[in-house]
Design an enzyme around this catalytic site. Structure first.
Site, mmCIF file in Angstrom:
data_model
loop_
_atom_site.group_PDB
_atom_site.id
_atom_site.type_symbol
_atom_site.label_atom_id
_atom_site.label_comp_id
_atom_site.label_asym_id
_atom_site.label_seq_id
_atom_site.Cartn_x
_atom_site.Cartn_y
_atom_site.Cartn_z
ATOM 1 N N LYS A 1 64.137 54.807 66.832
ATOM 2 C CA LYS A 1 65.544 54.644 66.481
ATOM 3 C C LYS A 1 66.092 55.988 66.024
ATOM 4 O O LYS A 1 65.620 56.576 65.053
ATOM 5 C CB LYS A 1 65.675 53.615 65.363
ATOM 6 N N LYS B 1 66.470 52.917 70.720
ATOM 7 C CA LYS B 1 67.851 52.701 70.304
ATOM 8 C C LYS B 1 68.487 54.014 69.888
ATOM 9 O O LYS B 1 67.872 54.744 69.117
ATOM 10 C CB LYS B 1 67.837 51.728 69.121
#
Ligand code: PBG
Length: 325
Positions: free
Chosen positions: A195, A248
């Site tokens: 992330k 992400k």
């Protein structure tokens, strides 16, 4: 005349020929729909930064979960907006917390739909960080116990899968161990393993009311410049017991998805995040682009790069469009 030796246009000439050689097929099975739950009844508040999305009370969430199932989507992911915040995110693991209550409602009303819960502290802490803050520093190890408590409370409420998004080191192991000890060894962990500290989360932070009140998330989320580190993060989470590895955001990180696909042997999820959604919707509102076409093209590209599943704010819409096509 032999030039050109081969004419690729021959196989593009008709819709049926194009269908015959299409390499990537987006399916309803690939999609996961995020939703934002708030306390109360009959509340459906538009999220200004995310056109077409709402903060919803349980009754509306259940409605949307039913729509997701009817559209043929296998899973949804739930984010909660609590009634109050404090330094230690106590409402994140309360039995009567927003996610816990909403999960129970969905599980009561809708069968055969996988309900995933986002496990994090940022929406529940008054400082808006994803971990415990000690003297202005995000204290990694002090956060682990809380995150595990949150995951366990979600599982107890009926969540089918938990998805830690905090980016503290070691949290997958802590969550896995806590779930196992309490008899939830059947609950998978979808780790937001890779992330990045991304400006693409902007609209979400308005939706989930989760902006950091000081500083930023760069001491725990990854530097967008790094790719090797993505392999390291994913490998660690696999060793700690993750079942799904997430990347992400998605669109600016297709190279990362591809590299992970080549190097790891777990399913890969990609999060087509709020900013990716909102810029397309905004562009359409300006009359400059066709958001529906952009979204289909984007999701196909994310799948082509190697994602086995995609979290997207367009999941229900796209599933319906795929069914009709
Ligand atoms: C919480 C969390 C965030 C997102 C998912 N879980 C925001 C953040 O890290 O600041 C972003 C999702 C999106 O932008 O669509 N940690």
């Amino acid at each position: 005349m032999l030039f050109p030796d081969y004419r690729p246009r021959r196989m593009r000439a008709t819709p049926t020929l194009r269908r015959m050689i299409r390499e990537t097929l987006l399916s309803r099975n690939d999609l996961i729909q995020p939703m934002f739950a708030i306390p109360g009844n009959k509340i459906k508040k538009p999220i200004e930064s995310m056109p077409g999305h709402f903060q919803m009370s349980g009754d509306y969430i259940v409605e949307m979960a039913k729509q997701a199932k009817e559209a043929g989507i296998p899973a949804i992911i739930l984010f909660g907006i609590p009634d109050k915040k404090d330094p230690l995110a106590t409402r994140a693991y309360a039995d009567d917390g927003i996610v816990q209550k909403t999960v129970a409602k969905i599980k009561d009303a809708v069968s055969d739909l996988t309900v995933i819960t986002d496990v994090c502290l940022c929406g529940y802490t008054d400082h808006g960080h994803c971990g415990v803050v000690d003297n202005g520093i995000i204290d990694n190890d002090a956060s682990l116990d809380l995150l595990a408590k949150v995951a366990l409370s979600h599982a107890k409420a009926g969540a089918d899968m938990v998805a830690p998004s905090d980016m503290m080191d070691g949290r997958v192991a802590e969550i896995r161990q806590t779930l196992d000890e309490d008899g939830y060894d059947h609950i998978p962990v979808m780790s937001y393993a890779v992330k990045y500290a991304s400006a693409f989360y902007g609209p979400f932070r308005q939706a989930a009311d989760s902006s950091p009140q000081f500083g930023d998330r760069k001491t725990y989320q990854m530097d967008p410049a790094n790719a090797m580190e993505a392999i390291r993060e994913a490998t660690m989470d696999i060793e700690e017991g993750a079942d799904i590895i997430m990347v992400k955001p998605a669109l600016a990180y297709l190279d990362i998805i591809l590299r992970l696909k080549q190097e790891i042997d777990l399913p890969i999820a990609a999060y087509n995040v709020s900013g990716e959604y909102s810029i397309m919707k905004a562009g359409e509102m300006m009359g400059w682009v066709d958001a529906t076409a952009l979204i289909l093209e984007t999701l196909t590209a994310i799948k082509r790069a190697g994602a086995d599943m995609i979290l997207t704010y367009s999941a229900i819409d796209v599933a319906r469009a795929l069914e009709a096509s």
